[in-house]
Design an enzyme around this catalytic site. Sequence first.
Site, PDB file in Angstrom:
ATOM      1  N   SER A 112       0.815  -1.233   0.000  1.00  0.00           N
ATOM      2  CA  SER A 112       0.000   0.000   0.000  1.00  0.00           C
ATOM      3  C   SER A 112       0.841   1.273   0.000  1.00  0.00           C
ATOM      4  CB  SER A 112      -0.966  -0.019   1.189  1.00  0.00           C
ATOM      5  OG  SER A 112      -1.563  -1.283   1.295  1.00  0.00           O
ATOM      6  N   HIS A 171      -3.432  -1.716  -4.185  1.00  0.00           N
ATOM      7  CA  HIS A 171      -4.901  -1.791  -4.142  1.00  0.00           C
ATOM      8  C   HIS A 171      -5.476  -0.391  -3.984  1.00  0.00           C
ATOM      9  CE1 HIS A 171      -5.263  -1.181   0.269  1.00  0.00           C
ATOM     10  NE2 HIS A 171      -4.034  -1.649   0.264  1.00  0.00           N
TER      11      HIS A 171
END
Lengths: 261, 69
Positions: free
Chosen positions: A141, A164
């Site tokens: 992330s 993501h």
Amino acid sequence: MYVRQLTILVICFQEGACNIVMGKDKTKQDNQDQTNPSALVQKIQQLGQSTVPQAPDSNIHVLPIIGQVEGHVQLPPQNKTTKYEHLIPQIVAIEQNPKIEGLIVLLNTVGGDVEAGLALSEMIASLSKPTVSIVLGGGHSIGVPIAVSTDYSYIVPTATMTIHPIRLTGLVIGVPQTFEYLDKMQDRVINFVMSHSKIDEETFKDLMFAKGNLTRDIGTNVVGADAVEHGLIDGIGGVNEAMSKLNELIEQKKQAGDMLQ
Amino acid sequence: MILYTPLSEVDIFGTDPEAFNNRQFMNVHGRLVHAERTAEGTYRILQLMSTDPQDYLDASFTPGSVISN
């Protein structure tokens, strides 16, 4: 004559006071040792210690970014966190210290606060000294922009990076503006990664919004060699590769400096 | 606050924080350490916060060692 007497008096007074204070302290310390046996044991243990020979100052410093990247809100203590209030002054100190010639960023993070992560990324990217990052274990992330913020990035073959979309935790206001706010936040991450790595926007967004790769989420878990193939990370390697690359960059910078002079 | 992480909310905001009240950051010989207060009233090092790799070779800063004054 009067002045001389006065000075002697003052000296005597000070000496006397000194003795009194020292005497008091000594008895206090003895009492503490008697009441606290473990403190005494520790002192006995310490008597046998010799001083550690001072190693020469390292010209390369290391910045470990581990666990959660903690920003505006303090996370519950069971989380292992890297706090931005610790790291940002350290980066300034590294920039300022003339003895430090390069920085290695070690990443094993599960992500965390978007703004803290972006702040760290920008601070590392704007350092004038050569920087190299190594992604170990995971750089998920918000770890992705931090990993690409250095001059050169490495990933070990077993490390993974989860790419993501940004989601909301906590209070969600169900208006289109909430989505737009999130979208803008996501664009900040995407733009940073675009401008600091070789990956193109289309590939990065494809990885970010891919279906079927993660069990309960949209996105992709990019493993070592794949990250290099996509152009996200510059090369596969560990400590040896990172150190030789950093030394190479330091040499290049020195030579460039010599030419300017 | 927006957390960008693959972890779930429960993983981050899960357990009782009371158990960690004895932990604090402190300055020891000019270096920042995260330390835990032991039952004897002394502090034990959990983590050294330093960018100098040589600091990590100093035995008195290894995690688990008791801070001596």
